[in-house]
Design an enzyme around this catalytic site. Structure first.
Site, mmCIF file in Angstrom:
data_model
loop_
_atom_site.group_PDB
_atom_site.id
_atom_site.type_symbol
_atom_site.label_atom_id
_atom_site.label_comp_id
_atom_site.label_asym_id
_atom_site.label_seq_id
_atom_site.Cartn_x
_atom_site.Cartn_y
_atom_site.Cartn_z
ATOM 1 N N CYS A 104 0.804 -1.228 0.000
ATOM 2 C CA CYS A 104 0.000 0.000 0.000
ATOM 3 C C CYS A 104 0.834 1.275 0.000
ATOM 4 O O CYS A 104 0.575 2.183 -0.771
ATOM 5 C CB CYS A 104 -0.925 -0.025 1.202
ATOM 6 S SG CYS A 104 -1.906 1.446 1.433
ATOM 7 N N MET A 272 -3.535 -5.554 -5.829
ATOM 8 C CA MET A 272 -3.757 -4.589 -6.918
ATOM 9 C C MET A 272 -2.551 -3.671 -7.082
ATOM 10 O O MET A 272 -1.865 -3.379 -6.099
ATOM 11 C CB MET A 272 -4.969 -3.702 -6.601
ATOM 12 C CG MET A 272 -6.279 -4.445 -6.516
ATOM 13 S SD MET A 272 -7.676 -3.326 -6.479
ATOM 14 C CE MET A 272 -7.540 -2.562 -4.890
ATOM 15 N N LEU A 341 -19.647 5.639 -3.973
ATOM 16 C CA LEU A 341 -19.050 6.934 -4.252
ATOM 17 C C LEU A 341 -18.022 7.143 -3.152
ATOM 18 O O LEU A 341 -18.149 6.580 -2.066
ATOM 19 C CB LEU A 341 -20.102 8.050 -4.191
ATOM 20 C CG LEU A 341 -21.231 7.958 -5.219
ATOM 21 C CD1 LEU A 341 -22.283 9.029 -4.937
ATOM 22 C CD2 LEU A 341 -20.679 8.129 -6.645
ATOM 23 N N ASP A 607 -4.075 22.667 -25.466
ATOM 24 C CA ASP A 607 -3.845 22.006 -26.753
ATOM 25 C C ASP A 607 -4.900 20.937 -27.006
ATOM 26 O O ASP A 607 -5.422 20.802 -28.108
ATOM 27 C CB ASP A 607 -2.443 21.387 -26.735
ATOM 28 C CG ASP A 607 -2.114 20.745 -28.065
ATOM 29 O OD1 ASP A 607 -1.561 19.638 -28.077
ATOM 30 O OD2 ASP A 607 -2.442 21.335 -29.116
HETATM 31 N N1 LIG Z 1 -12.732 -2.260 -7.624
HETATM 32 C C1 LIG Z 1 -13.048 -1.803 -6.434
HETATM 33 N N2 LIG Z 1 -12.541 -2.382 -5.369
HETATM 34 C C2 LIG Z 1 -12.901 -1.893 -4.185
HETATM 35 C C3 LIG Z 1 -13.757 -0.808 -4.021
HETATM 36 N N3 LIG Z 1 -13.901 -0.555 -2.714
HETATM 37 C C4 LIG Z 1 -13.158 -1.444 -2.082
HETATM 38 N N4 LIG Z 1 -12.556 -2.267 -2.961
HETATM 39 C C5 LIG Z 1 -11.687 -3.404 -2.677
HETATM 40 O O1 LIG Z 1 -12.163 -3.956 -1.484
HETATM 41 C C6 LIG Z 1 -11.103 -4.051 -0.583
HETATM 42 C C7 LIG Z 1 -11.644 -3.956 0.827
HETATM 43 O O2 LIG Z 1 -12.189 -2.697 1.038
HETATM 44 P P1 LIG Z 1 -13.042 -2.345 2.282
HETATM 45 O O3 LIG Z 1 -12.660 -0.990 2.730
HETATM 46 O O4 LIG Z 1 -12.982 -3.427 3.264
HETATM 47 O O5 LIG Z 1 -14.485 -2.163 1.703
HETATM 48 P P2 LIG Z 1 -15.601 -3.066 1.025
HETATM 49 O O6 LIG Z 1 -15.139 -4.425 0.755
HETATM 50 O O7 LIG Z 1 -16.113 -2.299 -0.101
HETATM 51 O O8 LIG Z 1 -16.655 -3.061 2.156
HETATM 52 P P3 LIG Z 1 -18.032 -3.792 2.362
HETATM 53 O O9 LIG Z 1 -18.513 -4.295 1.045
HETATM 54 O O10 LIG Z 1 -18.876 -2.740 2.896
HETATM 55 O O11 LIG Z 1 -17.719 -4.844 3.326
HETATM 56 C C8 LIG Z 1 -10.148 -2.978 -0.996
HETATM 57 O O12 LIG Z 1 -8.863 -3.294 -0.657
HETATM 58 C C9 LIG Z 1 -10.278 -3.008 -2.474
HETATM 59 O O13 LIG Z 1 -9.476 -4.063 -2.949
HETATM 60 C C10 LIG Z 1 -14.276 -0.230 -5.189
HETATM 61 O O14 LIG Z 1 -15.048 0.708 -5.153
HETATM 62 N N5 LIG Z 1 -13.897 -0.757 -6.369
HETATM 63 C C1 LIG Z 2 -6.009 1.523 2.075
HETATM 64 S S1 LIG Z 2 -6.666 0.634 3.447
HETATM 65 C C2 LIG Z 2 -7.296 1.922 4.453
HETATM 66 C C3 LIG Z 2 -7.920 1.469 5.741
HETATM 67 C C4 LIG Z 2 -7.017 0.880 6.798
HETATM 68 N N1 LIG Z 2 -5.794 1.566 6.964
HETATM 69 C C5 LIG Z 2 -6.786 -0.596 6.551
HETATM 70 O O1 LIG Z 2 -5.657 -0.971 6.293
HETATM 71 O O2 LIG Z 2 -7.746 -1.319 6.639
HETATM 72 C C6 LIG Z 2 -8.148 -0.109 2.807
HETATM 73 C C7 LIG Z 2 -7.992 -1.491 2.274
HETATM 74 O O3 LIG Z 2 -7.220 -1.454 1.094
HETATM 75 C C8 LIG Z 2 -6.465 -2.636 1.020
HETATM 76 N N2 LIG Z 2 -5.331 -2.448 0.116
HETATM 77 C C9 LIG Z 2 -4.333 -1.549 0.217
HETATM 78 N N3 LIG Z 2 -3.455 -1.712 -0.791
HETATM 79 C C10 LIG Z 2 -3.925 -2.724 -1.562
HETATM 80 C C11 LIG Z 2 -3.460 -3.361 -2.740
HETATM 81 N N4 LIG Z 2 -2.346 -2.991 -3.323
HETATM 82 N N5 LIG Z 2 -4.183 -4.364 -3.250
HETATM 83 C C12 LIG Z 2 -5.349 -4.749 -2.666
HETATM 84 N N6 LIG Z 2 -5.829 -4.187 -1.550
HETATM 85 C C13 LIG Z 2 -5.127 -3.187 -0.998
HETATM 86 C C14 LIG Z 2 -6.036 -2.841 2.463
HETATM 87 O O4 LIG Z 2 -5.676 -4.158 2.726
HETATM 88 C C15 LIG Z 2 -7.284 -2.455 3.205
HETATM 89 O O5 LIG Z 2 -8.078 -3.582 3.423
HETATM 90 S S1 SF4 Z 3 -3.303 -0.773 4.069
HETATM 91 FE FE1 SF4 Z 3 -2.314 1.199 3.795
HETATM 92 S S2 SF4 Z 3 -3.567 2.603 4.947
HETATM 93 FE FE2 SF4 Z 3 -4.118 0.536 5.649
HETATM 94 S S3 SF4 Z 3 -2.759 0.111 7.360
HETATM 95 FE FE3 SF4 Z 3 -1.688 -0.614 5.601
HETATM 96 S S4 SF4 Z 3 -0.416 1.133 4.992
HETATM 97 FE FE4 SF4 Z 3 -1.964 1.894 6.340
#
Ligand SMILES: Nc1nc2c(ncn2[C@@H]2O[C@H](COP(=O)(O)OP(=O)(O)OP(=O)(O)O)[C@@H](O)[C@H]2O)c(=O)[nH]1
Ligand SMILES: C[S@@+](CC[C@H](N)C(=O)[O-])C[C@H]1O[C@@H](n2cnc3c(N)ncnc32)[C@H](O)[C@@H]1O
Ligand code: SF4
Ligand code: SF4
Length: 637
Positions: A104, A272, A341, A607
């Site tokens: 991340c 990702m 969103l 442009d």
């Molecule tokens: N493509 C896509 N991936 C998403 C999106 N939101 C979350 N993700 C993926 O879902 C993972 C987990 O995100 P969370 O913050 O736990 O949210 P979530 O899965 O959307 O949450 P719930 O469905 O409410 O449980 C992230 O790391 C992303 O890989 C989105 O809008 N689009």
């Molecule tokens: C960016 S974090 C923010 C919230 C919080 N810090 C956490 O780690 O849950 C949200 C989610 O994105 C996922 N995430 C971050 N980098 C990612 C990556 N490169 N591929 C897939 N998921 C990723 C994390 O594992 C986490 O579940």
């Molecule tokens: S996934 Fe990114 S934002 Fe979430 S704890 Fe790890 S470094 Fe911090």
């Protein structure tokens, strides 16, 4: 908000603005509340739209709300052209984090926005309120790490007051490090779900993957959630585990075992690509592979029916209490049913996680407060102006206050949602996407070709004038014999320096901004091309500006934001605002690089758009911040 407001067509709204969005029942005879405490979880259900505190709420009984759901068509503002209804809002409440997960964040962290750019708590509440009154039923707070935001609990308490208005779920995505300390008050405030990131069950591996210690603290948070659930708290717990081949894939099966007795949903996430996370296809462990591996050990693995908007595909091992989920962003997109969103911590609305276009909601809110951040006090004052407006004490055209902001917010949100694309760049294309922020330029630009180190031939630009000891003006870029030279900086010590420059391209027609936002100009993706052009230009500054030193740049970023004009008459025109940030560890500043980057990005926008608008103007090129060196920090007022 009543049914008639929810269903009002977007086009109708554009021409009949604002007061209809503040139904009188929200205002008339409404008692004024004087402190932010008044909107805490224990307050009576009296919230209204953006003001959130002064109107009688609808009855919160489940029967009534389900009936309302059946009878009310969904808000047109939140419905896109593919009929996707966006009832899920993700809000990033901070850019900071107490971990540095390898997938991340870069080890050194990411550049943070200045504090005053970030949304204040009243601003987050006001935006949430607008969305909830339009039909959002779920808000997820995320980040960065949301629990590091100092006022996260009061913020959640305020959001809790939106529940009688249709908000059903308040969720948190967290790394769990400090959650256990705040969990109880969060649940009291209305927290309904926690997605907790944990990629390993091994404390040593945890330290490798997060570059920090903290495994025990995360366990404590999980244990506390499970304990509270045993007492009936009903917190929906999901564990997010990003799977990286060769790093933690051997933990897939232990995580499956975790679901045997624990009531959790373990979700395996396909890794990702994000800028700087060293993603490679080889490291990505796909959904298909994970399923094969799990099936080999648990042949009875069963598919569970998913909710239509779920990002994850759910499975269960028969006999296990918990479930398994797979988030397949890389191999199977779930865009067709997208209901999300997002609002970034600096207040931009993003209609797609991978989308490039952002619009600032923060600026619209702040305009209603004379351009300043809205703190608790300002929020109270704005509510008072609104009360006065309703009583005819403030003219309706007055730009300050809540009503004009709310009207413009809905207008801008509606436009952005309508521009949402069917899906992001396309699976498989994700790995090649060019629209990520190009943060780090790294060594390539500092290792310049030797020819670039030579003095420059041109000196047409007006040189700076400095006075010598004898008070005779001296031209600093010309030597005593009158020849142009580069000022010697050899005696200076290198320091870390940053400069930020800004400018804007103003359009003469209202049709251009939506075309850019929808990425439908024939010349291509304006924002991405302009961003790259700006970054490349910063590196070429000494080739363009006579007597400018070649500087080992360590970082360039160019941000472009679409800003709709401020009123129907386009008096303040639609524009693209450009902000270029350049850093170096060097002996001289990088403001010329920042100015070059911003202006080149602007020229590129020009442009690419000149075929559709010949009346564009590039305006306001200026340095807005300089940091480092002898003079320290300077910021434009
Ligand atoms: N493509 C896509 N991936 C998403 C999106 N939101 C979350 N993700 C993926 O879902 C993972 C987990 O995100 P969370 O913050 O736990 O949210 P979530 O899965 O959307 O949450 P719930 O469905 O409410 O449980 C992230 O790391 C992303 O890989 C989105 O809008 N689009
Ligand atoms: C960016 S974090 C923010 C919230 C919080 N810090 C956490 O780690 O849950 C949200 C989610 O994105 C996922 N995430 C971050 N980098 C990612 C990556 N490169 N591929 C897939 N998921 C990723 C994390 O594992 C986490 O579940
Ligand atoms: S996934 Fe990114 S934002 Fe979430 S704890 Fe790890 S470094 Fe911090
Ligand atoms: S990539 Fe964009 S459209 Fe697809 S699910 Fe995520 S946010 Fe929605």
């Amino acid at each position: 908000m009543g049914a008639s407001q929810r269903t009002r067509p977007f086009r109708t709204f554009r021409h009949g603005i604002s007061s209809s969005l503040l139904p009188s029942r929200h205002w008339d005879a409404a008692p004024r509340q004087t402190s932010s405490r008044a909107v805490s979880s224990s307050a009576a259900p009296v919230t209204s739209n953006i003001d959130g505190s002064i109107a009688p709420a609808p009855e919160p009984t489940p029967i009534r709300s389900s009936r309302l759901k059946e009878t009310k068509p969904f808000s047109d503002f939140l419905t896109d052209t593919l009929h996707r209804q966006h009832d899920y809002l993700r809000i990033s409440v901070t850019e900071r984090c107490n971990l540095r997960c390898v997938y991340c964040m870069p080890e050194e962290g990411v550049p943070l926005s200045p504090n005053e750019h970030l949304l204040t708590t009243p601003e987050i509440f006001m935006l949430s309120s607008v969305f909830v009154h339009q039909g959002v039923t779920k808000i997820r707070l995320t980040g960065g790490e949301p629990t590091v935001r100092r006022d996260i609990v009061p913020l959640m308490q305020q959001l809790g007051t939106l529940r009688p208005h249709g908000l059903k779920e308040i969720c948190l995505t967290t790394n769990g490090i400090s959650l256990h300390r705040k969990l109880d008050s969060m649940v009291e405030a209305g927290l309904t779900g926690v997605n907790l990131s944990l990629d390993t069950l091994d404390p040593f591996q945890f330290q490798i993957m997060t570059r920090r210690k903290g495994f025990a603290a995360v366990q404590k948070s999980i244990d506390r959630i499970l304990e509270m659930n045993r007492l009936g708290a009903g917190i929906r717990l999901k564990i997010n585990c990003v799977v990286m081949r060769g790093v933690n894939d051997r933990e897939i099966l232990p995580f499956v075992e975790m679901t045997r007795e624990k009531d959790v949903e373990v979700r395996f996430i396909e890794y990702m690509p994000f800028d700087g996370n060293k993603w490679s296809k080889k490291k990505m462990y796909s959904y298909g592979e994970m399923l094969d591996l799990i099936r080999e050990h648990y042949p009875g693995l069963d598919k569970v029916r998913d909710h239509k908007n779920d990002t994850s595909k759910t499975w269960q091992v028969p006999g296990h209490v918990g479930r398994l989920g797979f988030i397949t962003s890389m191999t199977h997109n779930f865009c067709g049913t997208c209901n999300r969103l997002r609002i970034t911590s600096d207040g931009n609305l993003k209609v797609c996680l991978f989308g490039n276009a952002e619009v600032s909601l923060r600026d619209i809110l702040r305009r209603a407060n004379g351009g300043s951040p809205i703190d608790e006090q300002a929020y109270e004052a704005m509510k008072q102006i609104e009360m006065d407006r309703r009583q005819g004490l403030v003219p309706h055209e007055q730009a300050l206050g809540i009503a004009p902001a709310e009207a413009e917010l809905l207008h801008v949100i509606g436009m952005a949602v309508k521009r949402k694309k069917a899906k992001h760049a396309g699976m498989g294309e994700l790995e090649h996407m060019k629209n990520r922020p190009m943060i780090l330029i790294g060594g390539t630009c500092s290792a310049r070709h030797p020819q670039q180190q030579q003095q420059h031939r041109f000196f047409a630009a007006a040189p700076r004038v400095r006075k010598d000891d004898d008070e005779k003006p001296r031209l600093t870029h010309v030597n005593p014999s009158g020849a142009a030279h580069m000022v010697s900086i050899s005696s200076k010590q290198p320091t870390s320096r940053t400069a930020v420059a800004a400018c804007a391209v103003h359009f003469s027609k209202p049709t251009v901004l939506p075309l850019i936002g929808a990425n439908s100009l024939t010349k291509g993706d304006v924002l991405s091309v302009a961003r790259i052009a700006g970054i490349m230009a910063a590196k070429r500054t000494p080739d363009l500006i006579p007597l400018c030193h070649p500087i080992p740049i360590s970082h360039v970023s160019v941000d472009l934001e679409l800003r709709p004009g401020e009123d129907e008459d386009q008096e303040k025109k639609d524009r693209v605002e450009i902000r270029a940030t350049v850093s170096c560890d060097g002996k001289t500043g990088v403001e010329m690089e920042a100015l070059t980057a911003a202006s080149t990005a602007a020229l590129t926008v020009y442009d690419m758009c000149k075929a559709v608008d010949k009346g564009m103007r590039v305006e306001g090129l200026r340095v807005v911040l300089k940091e480092g060196g002898k003079s320290g920090r300077w910021e434009m007022e």
